[in-house]
Each structure stands twice: as C-alpha cells, then as structure tokens.
Scaffold this motif. Structure first.
Motif, PDB file in Angstrom:
ATOM      1  N   GLU A 168      19.770   4.866   0.129  1.00 56.66           N
ATOM      2  CA  GLU A 168      20.285   3.564  -0.296  1.00 56.66           C
ATOM      3  C   GLU A 168      19.874   3.236  -1.734  1.00 56.66           C
ATOM      4  OE1 GLU A 168      22.319   1.705   1.560  1.00 56.66           O
ATOM      5  OE2 GLU A 168      22.276   3.207   3.161  1.00 56.66           O
ATOM      6  N   ASP A 169      19.129   4.192  -2.352  1.00 52.50           N
ATOM      7  CA  ASP A 169      18.685   4.026  -3.728  1.00 52.50           C
ATOM      8  C   ASP A 169      17.838   2.758  -3.900  1.00 52.50           C
ATOM      9  OD1 ASP A 169      18.413   4.971  -6.277  1.00 52.50           O
ATOM     10  OD2 ASP A 169      20.198   3.936  -7.045  1.00 52.50           O
ATOM     11  N   LEU A 170      16.912   2.572  -2.964  1.00 51.64           N
ATOM     12  CA  LEU A 170      16.047   1.383  -3.019  1.00 51.64           C
ATOM     13  C   LEU A 170      14.810   1.682  -3.860  1.00 51.64           C
ATOM     14  CD1 LEU A 170      16.103   0.346   0.752  1.00 51.64           C
ATOM     15  CD2 LEU A 170      17.443  -0.650  -1.104  1.00 51.64           C
ATOM     16  N   LYS A 171      14.326   0.686  -4.558  1.00 54.29           N
ATOM     17  CA  LYS A 171      13.075   0.852  -5.315  1.00 54.29           C
ATOM     18  C   LYS A 171      11.885   0.636  -4.377  1.00 54.29           C
ATOM     19  CE  LYS A 171      13.735   0.144 -10.236  1.00 54.29           C
ATOM     20  NZ  LYS A 171      14.890  -0.707 -10.567  1.00 54.29           N
ATOM     21  N   VAL A 172      11.984  -0.406  -3.553  1.00 56.75           N
ATOM     22  CA  VAL A 172      10.888  -0.749  -2.637  1.00 56.75           C
ATOM     23  C   VAL A 172      11.452  -0.974  -1.247  1.00 56.75           C
ATOM     24  CG1 VAL A 172       9.036  -2.389  -2.115  1.00 56.75           C
ATOM     25  CG2 VAL A 172       9.623  -1.896  -4.504  1.00 56.75           C
ATOM     26  N   LEU A 173      10.766  -0.435  -0.241  1.00 54.19           N
ATOM     27  CA  LEU A 173      11.164  -0.704   1.135  1.00 54.19           C
ATOM     28  C   LEU A 173       9.901  -1.058   1.921  1.00 54.19           C
ATOM     29  CD1 LEU A 173      13.202  -0.676   3.504  1.00 54.19           C
ATOM     30  CD2 LEU A 173      12.718   1.743   3.773  1.00 54.19           C
ATOM     31  N   ARG A 174       9.933  -2.219   2.544  1.00 58.37           N
ATOM     32  CA  ARG A 174       8.761  -2.653   3.296  1.00 58.37           C
ATOM     33  C   ARG A 174       9.174  -2.936   4.728  1.00 58.37           C
ATOM     34  NH1 ARG A 174       4.295  -6.741   0.966  1.00 58.37           N
ATOM     35  NH2 ARG A 174       4.806  -5.800  -1.027  1.00 58.37           N
ATOM     36  N   VAL A 175       8.516  -2.298   5.679  1.00 55.43           N
ATOM     37  CA  VAL A 175       8.852  -2.487   7.082  1.00 55.43           C
ATOM     38  C   VAL A 175       7.564  -2.772   7.847  1.00 55.43           C
ATOM     39  CG1 VAL A 175       9.883  -1.405   9.121  1.00 55.43           C
ATOM     40  CG2 VAL A 175      10.719  -0.810   6.853  1.00 55.43           C
ATOM     41  N   GLY A 176       7.593  -3.750   8.736  1.00 54.90           N
ATOM     42  CA  GLY A 176       6.370  -4.058   9.467  1.00 54.90           C
ATOM     43  C   GLY A 176       6.629  -4.428  10.903  1.00 54.90           C
ATOM     44  N   ASP A 177       5.601  -4.216  11.725  1.00 53.48           N
ATOM     45  CA  ASP A 177       5.624  -4.798  13.059  1.00 53.48           C
ATOM     46  C   ASP A 177       4.306  -5.523  13.279  1.00 53.48           C
ATOM     47  OD1 ASP A 177       3.833  -2.796  13.538  1.00 53.48           O
ATOM     48  OD2 ASP A 177       5.194  -1.554  14.705  1.00 53.48           O
ATOM     49  N   MET A 178       3.866  -5.690  14.510  1.00 53.88           N
ATOM     50  CA  MET A 178       2.671  -6.482  14.801  1.00 53.88           C
ATOM     51  C   MET A 178       1.453  -6.114  13.956  1.00 53.88           C
ATOM     52  SD  MET A 178       2.977  -8.904  17.031  1.00 53.88           S
ATOM     53  CE  MET A 178       1.449  -9.066  17.954  1.00 53.88           C
ATOM     54  N   ASP A 179       1.101  -4.842  13.904  1.00 54.45           N
ATOM     55  CA  ASP A 179      -0.147  -4.516  13.225  1.00 54.45           C
ATOM     56  C   ASP A 179      -0.014  -3.412  12.181  1.00 54.45           C
ATOM     57  OD1 ASP A 179       0.305  -2.492  14.923  1.00 54.45           O
ATOM     58  OD2 ASP A 179      -1.651  -2.496  15.891  1.00 54.45           O
ATOM     59  N   THR A 180       1.193  -3.032  11.891  1.00 47.83           N
ATOM     60  CA  THR A 180       1.387  -1.976  10.908  1.00 47.83           C
ATOM     61  C   THR A 180       2.442  -2.412   9.908  1.00 47.83           C
ATOM     62  OG1 THR A 180       0.951  -0.367  12.634  1.00 47.83           O
ATOM     63  CG2 THR A 180       1.892   0.481  10.605  1.00 47.83           C
ATOM     64  N   GLU A 181       2.175  -2.085   8.629  1.00 43.03           N
ATOM     65  CA  GLU A 181       3.173  -2.398   7.624  1.00 43.03           C
ATOM     66  C   GLU A 181       3.327  -1.171   6.735  1.00 43.03           C
ATOM     67  OE1 GLU A 181       3.017  -6.344   5.681  1.00 43.03           O
ATOM     68  OE2 GLU A 181       3.227  -5.217   3.823  1.00 43.03           O
ATOM     69  N   VAL A 182       4.557  -0.705   6.577  1.00 47.37           N
ATOM     70  CA  VAL A 182       4.799   0.450   5.714  1.00 47.37           C
ATOM     71  C   VAL A 182       5.473  -0.036   4.446  1.00 47.37           C
ATOM     72  CG1 VAL A 182       6.016   2.637   5.473  1.00 47.37           C
ATOM     73  CG2 VAL A 182       4.995   2.023   7.661  1.00 47.37           C
ATOM     74  N   HIS A 183       4.893   0.385   3.311  1.00 51.04           N
ATOM     75  CA  HIS A 183       5.380  -0.045   2.005  1.00 51.04           C
ATOM     76  C   HIS A 183       5.755   1.220   1.237  1.00 51.04           C
ATOM     77  CE1 HIS A 183       5.108  -2.599  -1.715  1.00 51.04           C
ATOM     78  NE2 HIS A 183       4.935  -1.409  -2.244  1.00 51.04           N
ATOM     79  N   ILE A 184       7.029   1.382   0.975  1.00 53.90           N
ATOM     80  CA  ILE A 184       7.494   2.589   0.277  1.00 53.90           C
ATOM     81  C   ILE A 184       8.048   2.190  -1.074  1.00 53.90           C
ATOM     82  CG2 ILE A 184       9.150   4.500   0.314  1.00 53.90           C
ATOM     83  CD1 ILE A 184       9.072   4.234   3.423  1.00 53.90           C
TER      84      ILE A 184
END
Lengths: 141, 448
Positions: A16-32
C-alpha cells in the motif's frame, strides 16, 4: 503476536506504499516504518519473552554476568577463536569471555573448576546483570 | 522512534512508562534482582537487570545505569524522583555520554543541592528567603552580627546538612558560643564539611510549594501550588492542591514570582520551589528547590489537566514548549494520600511481604498511582510507599469526603499499611478545619 502476522503487516505496508503502519490489540502494539526501498523498521511493544535459562539444575554450575554490556566469546576482534568451547576443561580464574560497556572491556572469569557444558550467549550479544553465560559440569572425583 | 530509559522503580517508573507509551516513545526499564516481577519491568518495551537488590549496586550506580543506556540504545534517561534524580554527577555523565538527561543541566542542579548557594541564587532571582547570613559564616563574631540584625531565636545550619545533623537552635547570646562550636563539630563529623550558615528560626509554618516547568530559554510557567503540611519526620503523608489557606491575591503573587524567578535561571523542565508559609504574616520563606518531578506532582496534574511527565519529556527530547501561562487553569481541589507498607501502631515500622488481597475504591475523580498488584511481593530493600490515592472534587470539603470513602473501600492485606491512619486523619477536626502546620502530628500527640 507471531512473526508470520508481522510479516504480513510489513508486506501490506509495502504494497500500500505506507510510510507508517501501527496495529494494536489489548497488550501488543506493532509499529512499522518503511524507509524508502525495502529498509523496514519494526518494533513490538509488550509481550517480552524472558530468558528462562538459569542453569543450576542437573548439577551444573552457572557463570553469570556481573554487569550489563556486550558479551564476547571471541578472543580477538578479527578472529573467530573462542575463549572456551563446549568440552573444554577450565579452572577457576580462567578467562571464558569479555564484557564490554562504555568502551571498557572486563574479563569474565570462571568461578569454579569444571568442563564447559554450554556457552549460552553468542559473540556480540547484549547481556544483563545476573544473566547465565556459561554452564560448567563440575569435576567428578 | 526515540527510546527513554527509566532510571527508577516502583510507581514512578510505571507512571513514566505509561506517558512514554501515550507519546509513542520507546521505554526501557532497569531493575535489580529484587524487582524481577515488578510492574515496571512487565509493562516497559524492554527491561534490563542491572544489579543486586542493594540500591548502591543497582538504582544508585551511575556506571551500571549508563551501561544499560548504552546497550539498549536509549536516547534519553528519565531519573524519576529519589535515587539518582538529584545527583549532578549523573546528569553530567549523561551529558558527556551524549544521552539526554530529562531534567535541568548539572550546573543548576549542583547549585540547588548546596543550601547556601541555592539560597543566594534564588534570592538574586527574586524569591523571598528566610532572613539570615548571606551564605557561609566564618566566625562567631559574624554570627553575632547576623543575630543582632535579625533577632533571636536563630538556627545554625550545616551547608551540607540534612536530617537535623549540624543544626542548632539558639535562643539568646549567652548560649551562642557553645551551640556554634557544637554545630560545626557535628557537621564536620557527619558530612566532612563544617561550613555553617545562620537563619531566623520560624517556630510555626506550613509547607507550601510551587510547581514550575521551565523552557531552558528564560521562560517558565507555574502549575499553581500544593500544601504539604501533614508530615512525619519531614516525610509528607498528605498533599493538597491548591493550598486552601491562601487568598487569591497571595496565590497569584507567590506563583507568578516563583515562575518568573526560575525562568530567569534558564531552568529546564519540572521543578518545585518549597516554602515555609507563615499564616500570621502572610509571608513565604524559601526552603529549597527540588530539581526533579515530585511524588505529589499528581495533584497538580488533577487540578490543571496537564501531564507533567509529558512536559518534561517534550522539553528535554524535542525542545518543545508550547504551553502558555494564560492557558493553565485551575479546576477543583485534589488531595493525595500516600499509602505506605508500614505499621503506624509500631512507630511506622516497615511491613514488607506478600499482597494477597487488593482492592482500590475507585470511582469518579479518583486516581491511584501504584506498582502493586495481587500476588505482588514487596521487597524489603526499598522505600515503603506502595500507592498514591488521589481524590479530585470541586472543593476541599468534597475532596475530603471522597477520600474518606475511597480509603474506606480500599483493601490491602495481609501486610500492614497506613490506610487506616490516613482515614483517621481525614476525620481529624483540625485537619477538616485546615488549622494545621508542619508539626501537626507531633503537637497533637497523634504520633510519638
């Protein structure tokens, strides 16, 4: 979060040609964060896995880190020769590695006699205080 | 993403991790082997064990802190309160290592750590100080001159002093000679430094402190003041914001003067200026400045809605300071009760051990800052504070009522805590009337 899922997210961020992607649930957050072509930074919050290796069992003796730093098994910077390998006999006071921190190298010495059972930390890995470095099988009389 | 190492433990480490997370910054916890299962270790992004339980070999060891910062690749270190937070040497070593120290620079920290130097510095910047000698007094004749000027009773204090060591109260000129010699001797023995100074003795006062945040470039804002008069052996037990005893004009004067003076010192980040307030004179006298975040910063946050830890980080990491004094409004009244694992019936003896039952009486306007959870083992190695319970309400009376039922609902067992003691204080007639001073507990025979 498992590695496959993160891989998928990285793929998605690139597609998707994203610069930043942030995904989270209850206790984990992924920052790409993607950096131009293919250079990707991934950080994951939460859910740390703690080292469970504590030696001590099976009658083994554990040599532990006395400080925080970078552990070296190699004798010289440009050599792959290790201070000790599994099966080596060591005596109390023999050098088994080095820990470097703030540009100061400190010798790591065996604090018991025995035969090296396992070197638990790889060359150049970060160690914390009290972390098991090497297990020794004590000499049997 | 920038990473911040937290050189602390307990509730303040947890508090700092949470703001870092809100700001999208990385967090690195450090811990001793006694704190392996502590909450700050669990919730931080990374955690590094730095030493054994003894503080001097872990949380107070500059070398180990810097090593942990290096191996974790932290950009900055937040010192919290206590431990290394007011050690100029630590701030200086961070500066040298190219790590941002979240706090003022080491030079001003050092100035404020030296009582005589601090007094001289803030006086020059426009802060009211206790009448006394201008810095160190070298001879008994000099003490006599000062006494003639300010009048007896006076108090002789050690420059490096603390905990009442090297301190002497002198009521007349006849006993001055002996007291002067004793003070210097005691200071020499306790601190290896026999320099002393002289102040007017103030027998009855409140402890009122002003919260400020500086931009390092000459400006500072204040977040109003706190009344921390309920103390035991100089340890605060209850704090309130604002100080209900002050008239609006007095409040405006002291908070604005303090912010202007600290701004003039080009101070960076959060700091607190502590005063003795003498109600009869409506006068403030400088005691000391704390160059760090305080335990009781929470109540200032409650009445202003501002995250002080966030401000500290913004100033230190990004040189960002877009808060204006006119935007800071005071809303309502907040009280904080410190809950310690201590037995008040046994002269507040520490009560470490396991927490098997835990419940906080939460609700509207209630905040609890804590690192404990059910099953937590309180290690015997550190401070006994286990929670800060904060109640926020429209006015003081309502805040007291709220605090009473919050404390009443709260269960922490089987260890001993100060919960019931705090509940008793919340019902004490003098506390309710707000006719207290810093010797309230001693003078009313509430404690020995």
């Amino acid at each position: 979060m498992d590695v496959e899922k993160i891989r998928e997210l990285i793929k998605l961020a690139k597609e998707e040609d994203l610069k930043v992607l942030r995904v989270g649930d209850m206790d984990t957050e992924v920052h790409i964060e993607t950096k131009g072509s293919g250079d990707t930074v991934v950080t994951e919050h939460g859910g740390k896995d703690k080292s469970s290796a504590d030696g001590g069992h099976n009658g083994l003796h554990t040599v532990k880190a006395a400080q925080v730093g970078t552990f070296y098994t190699h004798k010289e910077e440009n050599s792959t020769e290790n201070f000790v390998e599994a099966g080596d006999k060591v005596a109390s006071g023999d050098q088994i590695g080095m820990i470097e921190a703030m540009k100061v190298f400190n010798d790591v010495l065996a604090d018991a006699d025995g035969v090296v059972e396992e070197v638990l930390v790889g060359n150049g890995e970060t160690v914390e205080y009290d972390q098991p470095l090497v297990t020794l099988r004590p000499k049997e009389d | 993403m920038k990473k911040v190492l937290i050189a602390n433990r307990g509730e303040i480490a947890v508090r700092i991790v949470r703001t870092l997370r809100e700001m999208g910054l990385g967090s690195v916890a450090v811990y001793s082997t006694a704190d392996r299962d502590s909450l700050h270790v669990t919730i931080a992004d990374e955690a590094i064990c730095i030493g054994p339980p003894k503080s001097t070999d872990s949380y107070l060891d500059i070398e180990r802190m810097l090593q942990a910062a290096e191996v974790s690749g932290a950009d900055a270190i937040h010192p919290g309160y206590g431990f290394l937070s007011e050690t100029p040497e630590f701030a200086r070593r961070c500066e040298e290592a190219g790590i941002i120290f979240v706090g003022p620079d080491s030079a001003i920290m050092k100035k404020m750590g030296d009582k005589a130097e601090a007094r001289r510095t803030v006086k020059a910047a426009g802060i009211p100080v206790i009448p006394g000698s201008e810095g160190v007094v070298e001879s008994i004749d000099e003490v006599k001159e000062v006494a003639a000027d300010i009048g007896f009773p006076i108090v002789i204090k050690a420059v490096s002093g603390g905990g009442g060591k090297g301190m002497r109260f002198v009521h007349d000129e006849q006993s001055l000679g002996k007291q002067y010699k004793d003070a210097r001797k005691e200071a020499k023995n306790a601190f290896g430094d026999d320099r002393i100074y002289v102040e007017k003795y103030i027998p009855k006062a409140r402890h009122i402190e002003v919260q400020i945040v500086g931009d390092s470039k000459g400006d500072a804002v204040h977040l109003f003041e706190r009344d921390c008069s309920i103390q035991r052996n100089n340890q605060k037990l209850i704090e309130e914001a604002p100080a209900a005893v002050l008239a609006d004009a007095t409040r405006a004067d002291i908070t604005e003067r303090t912010a202007a003076a600290i701004g003039r010192l080009e101070y960076a980040g959060a700091g607190t200026v502590e005063y003795l307030y003498v109600e009869e004179e409506d006068a403030f006298y400088f005691m000391e400045m704390n160059t760090r975040v305080q335990v009781e910063h929470t109540i200032s946050e409650m009445i202003t809605g501002i995250d002080i830890i966030r401000l500290q980080l913004e100033v230190a990491l990004f040189g960002q300071f877009d808060i204006r004094q006119e935007d800071i409004e005071m809303k309502g009244f907040a009280i904080e009760c410190r809950i310690n694992a201590e037995n008040p019936a046994k002269n507040f003896m520490p009560s470490p051990g396991s927490i098997d039952r835990l419940h906080f009486g939460l609700g509207n306007g209630v905040r609890v800052d804590t690192h404990v959870f059910r099953g937590y083992q309180i290690p015997p190695d550190y401070d006994s504070m286990i929670a800060k319970i904060i109640a926020h309400a429209p006015d003081r009376e309502k805040a007291i009522r709220k605090m009473r039922h919050v404390l009443g609902e709260t269960v922490i067992s089987p260890i001993d805590t100060t919960l019931d003691f705090q509940h008793y204080l919340m019902n004490h007639p003098k506390y309710m009337d707000n006719t207290v001073d810093i010797k309230f507990l001693e003078n009313n025979e509430i404690i020995e």
